[in-house]
Write a protein that holds these residues in place. Structure first.
Motif, PDB file in Angstrom:
ATOM      1  N   GLY A  22      -8.598   3.739   1.358  1.00 10.68           N
ATOM      2  CA  GLY A  22      -7.535   4.480   1.201  1.00 10.68           C
ATOM      3  C   GLY A  22      -6.800   3.825  -0.550  1.00 10.68           C
ATOM      4  N   LYS A  23      -5.536   3.804  -0.488  1.00 13.57           N
ATOM      5  CA  LYS A  23      -4.911   3.156  -1.046  1.00 13.57           C
ATOM      6  C   LYS A  23      -4.335   2.211  -1.339  1.00 13.57           C
ATOM      7  N   TYR A  24      -4.117   1.538  -2.190  1.00 15.21           N
ATOM      8  CA  TYR A  24      -4.196  -0.324  -2.357  1.00 15.21           C
ATOM      9  C   TYR A  24      -2.959  -0.078  -3.416  1.00 15.21           C
ATOM     10  N   LEU A  25      -1.582  -1.244  -4.266  1.00 18.81           N
ATOM     11  CA  LEU A  25      -0.966  -1.909  -4.614  1.00 18.81           C
ATOM     12  C   LEU A  25      -1.210  -2.874  -5.004  1.00 18.81           C
ATOM     13  N   TYR A  26      -1.832  -2.832  -6.306  1.00 23.31           N
ATOM     14  CA  TYR A  26      -1.599  -3.690  -7.443  1.00 23.31           C
ATOM     15  C   TYR A  26      -0.287  -4.375  -8.040  1.00 23.31           C
ATOM     16  N   GLU A  27       0.163  -5.527  -8.852  1.00 26.89           N
ATOM     17  CA  GLU A  27       1.696  -5.536  -8.709  1.00 26.89           C
ATOM     18  C   GLU A  27       1.301  -6.498  -9.996  1.00 26.89           C
ATOM     19  N   ASP A  28       1.903  -6.408 -10.737  1.00 29.24           N
ATOM     20  CA  ASP A  28       2.578  -7.134 -12.345  1.00 29.24           C
ATOM     21  C   ASP A  28       1.662  -6.971 -13.078  1.00 29.24           C
ATOM     22  N   VAL A  29       1.610  -5.299 -12.610  1.00 24.37           N
ATOM     23  CA  VAL A  29       0.031  -4.772 -13.551  1.00 24.37           C
ATOM     24  C   VAL A  29       0.725  -4.507 -15.465  1.00 24.37           C
ATOM     25  N   PRO A  30       0.178  -5.195 -16.690  1.00 29.83           N
ATOM     26  CA  PRO A  30       1.082  -4.431 -17.433  1.00 29.83           C
ATOM     27  C   PRO A  30       0.134  -3.240 -17.803  1.00 29.83           C
ATOM     28  N   ALA A  31       1.560  -2.820 -18.534  1.00 26.19           N
ATOM     29  CA  ALA A  31       1.160  -0.763 -18.817  1.00 26.19           C
ATOM     30  C   ALA A  31      -0.041  -1.354 -19.693  1.00 26.19           C
ATOM     31  N   ALA A  32      -0.498  -1.974 -20.255  1.00 25.55           N
ATOM     32  CA  ALA A  32      -1.453  -2.257 -21.224  1.00 25.55           C
ATOM     33  C   ALA A  32      -3.030  -1.942 -20.929  1.00 25.55           C
ATOM     34  N   GLY A  49     -13.874  -5.318 -13.093  1.00 18.45           N
ATOM     35  CA  GLY A  49     -13.859  -6.706 -14.262  1.00 18.45           C
ATOM     36  C   GLY A  49     -11.989  -6.471 -14.854  1.00 18.45           C
ATOM     37  N   ARG A  50     -11.889  -6.081 -14.676  1.00 16.12           N
ATOM     38  CA  ARG A  50     -10.410  -6.286 -15.562  1.00 16.12           C
ATOM     39  C   ARG A  50      -8.871  -5.791 -13.908  1.00 16.12           C
ATOM     40  N   VAL A  51      -8.999  -5.644 -12.841  1.00 16.20           N
ATOM     41  CA  VAL A  51      -8.139  -5.821 -12.501  1.00 16.20           C
ATOM     42  C   VAL A  51      -8.643  -6.341 -10.929  1.00 16.20           C
ATOM     43  N   ARG A  52      -9.570  -5.826 -10.219  1.00 15.37           N
ATOM     44  CA  ARG A  52     -10.016  -6.470  -8.775  1.00 15.37           C
ATOM     45  C   ARG A  52     -10.050  -8.009  -9.445  1.00 15.37           C
ATOM     46  N   HIS A  53      -9.490  -8.790  -7.955  1.00 15.47           N
ATOM     47  CA  HIS A  53      -9.103  -9.944  -8.082  1.00 15.47           C
ATOM     48  C   HIS A  53      -8.259 -10.557  -9.598  1.00 15.47           C
ATOM     49  N   HIS A  54      -8.160  -9.874  -9.925  1.00 18.03           N
ATOM     50  CA  HIS A  54      -6.479 -10.337 -10.868  1.00 18.03           C
ATOM     51  C   HIS A  54      -5.193  -9.717 -10.879  1.00 18.03           C
ATOM     52  N   PHE A  55      -5.015  -9.730 -10.653  1.00 19.88           N
ATOM     53  CA  PHE A  55      -4.199  -8.691  -9.391  1.00 19.88           C
ATOM     54  C   PHE A  55      -3.105  -9.073  -8.491  1.00 19.88           C
ATOM     55  N   ARG A  56      -1.802  -9.535  -7.765  1.00 19.88           N
ATOM     56  CA  ARG A  56      -2.181  -9.248  -6.262  1.00 19.88           C
ATOM     57  C   ARG A  56      -2.112  -8.558  -5.656  1.00 19.88           C
ATOM     58  N   CYS A  57      -2.590  -7.908  -4.499  1.00 18.45           N
ATOM     59  CA  CYS A  57      -2.564  -6.351  -3.919  1.00 18.45           C
ATOM     60  C   CYS A  57      -2.569  -6.565  -2.440  1.00 18.45           C
ATOM     61  N   ARG A  58      -2.084  -5.535  -2.307  1.00 23.70           N
ATOM     62  CA  ARG A  58      -1.952  -5.287  -1.128  1.00 23.70           C
ATOM     63  C   ARG A  58      -2.090  -3.555  -0.352  1.00 23.70           C
ATOM     64  N   ARG A  59      -2.325  -3.585   0.885  1.00 21.60           N
ATOM     65  CA  ARG A  59      -2.552  -2.570   1.093  1.00 21.60           C
ATOM     66  C   ARG A  59      -1.098  -1.379   1.292  1.00 21.60           C
ATOM     67  N   ASP A  60      -0.807   0.015   0.692  1.00 21.30           N
ATOM     68  CA  ASP A  60       0.417   1.022   0.699  1.00 21.30           C
ATOM     69  C   ASP A  60       1.002   1.036   2.513  1.00 21.30           C
ATOM     70  N   PRO A  61       2.070   0.067   2.248  1.00 21.18           N
ATOM     71  CA  PRO A  61       2.800   0.439   3.415  1.00 21.18           C
ATOM     72  C   PRO A  61       2.411   1.412   4.570  1.00 21.18           C
ATOM     73  N   GLU A  62       2.271   2.794   3.309  1.00 26.22           N
ATOM     74  CA  GLU A  62       2.668   3.813   3.997  1.00 26.22           C
ATOM     75  C   GLU A  62       0.978   4.505   4.480  1.00 26.22           C
ATOM     76  N   ARG A  63       0.895   3.926   4.254  1.00 25.84           N
ATOM     77  CA  ARG A  63      -1.053   4.330   5.054  1.00 25.84           C
ATOM     78  C   ARG A  63      -1.035   4.251   6.295  1.00 25.84           C
TER      79      ARG A  63
END
Length: 70
Positions: A22-32, A49-63
């Motif tokens: 399903g869908k996960y949301l990663y917060e405070d991710v730079p546009a670059a 390499g660049r997203v997982r474990h680098h940004f705060r994550c949560r499951r989609d609340p609408e899932r």
């Protein structure tokens, strides 16, 4: 593994939709990071390499839950 990605410029939120989980949301991710993700030759390698474990994550609340216990 990854089905789709999208990005909210105002909130800096990256949505990653996985085929199996399903869908996960990663917060405070730079546009670059999102732009590089879109250009990556391997979405899975870039994500790991660049997203997982680098940004705060949560499951989609609408899932919607599914399965035998849903």
């Amino acid at each position: 593994m990854i089905d789709r990605i999208s990005y909210d410029d105002e909130g800096g939120t990256l949505w990653v939709s996985f085929r199996q989980t399903g869908k996960y949301l990663y917060e405070d991710v730079p546009a670059a990071i999102f732009e590089a993700f879109c250009q990556a030759s391997s979405a899975g390698t870039f994500f790991n390499g660049r997203v997982r474990h680098h940004f705060r994550c949560r499951r989609d609340p609408e899932r919607r839950p599914f399965g035998p216990d849903a």
